[in-house]
Design an enzyme around this catalytic site. Sequence first.
Site, PDB file in Angstrom:
ATOM      1  N   ASP A 153     -44.456 -18.952 -66.218  1.00 32.27           N
ATOM      2  CA  ASP A 153     -43.652 -19.667 -67.211  1.00 32.27           C
ATOM      3  C   ASP A 153     -44.574 -20.444 -68.145  1.00 32.27           C
ATOM      4  OD1 ASP A 153     -41.435 -18.800 -65.828  1.00 32.27           O
ATOM      5  OD2 ASP A 153     -41.275 -20.652 -64.653  1.00 32.27           O
TER       6      ASP A 153
HETATM    7  N1  URA Z   1     -42.372 -19.150 -60.120  1.00 31.66           N
HETATM    8  C1  URA Z   1     -41.856 -19.894 -61.124  1.00 31.66           C
HETATM    9  O1  URA Z   1     -40.802 -20.494 -60.983  1.00 31.66           O
HETATM   10  N2  URA Z   1     -42.539 -19.960 -62.277  1.00 31.66           N
HETATM   11  C2  URA Z   1     -43.716 -19.340 -62.486  1.00 31.66           C
HETATM   12  O2  URA Z   1     -44.303 -19.455 -63.556  1.00 31.66           O
HETATM   13  C3  URA Z   1     -44.249 -18.567 -61.421  1.00 31.66           C
HETATM   14  C4  URA Z   1     -43.552 -18.487 -60.251  1.00 31.66           C
END
Ligand code: URA
Length: 240
Positions: A102
Site C-alpha cells: 500500500d
Molecule cells: N498488507 C497490507 O495490509 N498492506 C500492505 O501494504 C501489505 C500487506
Amino acid sequence: MRLVKYLARAGVASRRRAEIIISEGRVRVNGTVADKPQIIVGNDDEITVDGKPITGFEEKVYVLLNKPAGYISTTRDTHNRPTVTDLVSDVEARLYPVGRLDADTSGVLLLTNDGELACRLMHPRYNVKKVYQARVSGLVKSEALEQIRSGLVIDGEKTAPAGVRNLKTVSNKDTLLEISLTEGKKRQVKLMCAAVGHRVRALRRVSFAGMTTANLPRGSYRHLDRSEIESLYRMVGLKA
Ligand code: URA
C-alpha cells in the site's frame, strides 16, 4: 508463442499484469489492438505497448527497494502520484513491482522485468514468506493472536495460517506485532488486524523471500547478486 507469454518474457509485466494490460487495449500487434492474451505472435510481428515497440528480450534485472511510505506500487499513475518506479528511474530496464505494498506501507519491495519469476513469487502455491511489522491500536490479547495464527475469514475467503508474535507495547497504548504470511491478498495485514479489532497505524515489510533492507537507506535500492537470484529461482521451482 502466446501474446501474454511474449510480454512476460520480454519483461513488460508479469503474466497476470500482462493480461490486464492487454484487456485495457494498450497492446497492438501489427497496428491492430490485441484484446486476447492467447493470440499467437512471433518475432516477425510488430508489438507495441502504449505505442512503444517491444524489441525482443531485455536483459533481466532484479532490484530490492527500501520503499518509503508515500509511493504507490505501480509503474504509472493516472493521478500523477509518486510511484515506486520513480525511485529506480536510473535503471534502463522496464521494471515492475513483485506484488504490491500500500502507499502508506514501507519496506522491502522487489522489482524486476523477469515475468515468470515474478508471477511465481506472487503465487500462493510457492509459499513465499513475507514478514511485516505492524504497529496496531490497543493492547492485543492472546486470543486475537490465536485467531490470526489459525486463519480468518476476509471477504468470504479464509486466510492461510499465519505466524504472529507480540514484539512489544508502544507508548502504553499500541502494540508492535510481527506477522508472517505466505499469501498476498490485497491489504491483508490491515484486514486481518481489523478483523480482530485492531487498527494498523503503521506497517513495514521487514522481509520478502528472506531478503531484508539491511544497509539499504530508505528510498534507495540495490541489485540482487547472483546467489540471491538463484535462491529465488530455486524457491519457486525454476532453473536459473
Ligand atoms: N498488507 C497490507 O495490509 N498492506 C500492505 O501494504 C501489505 C500487506
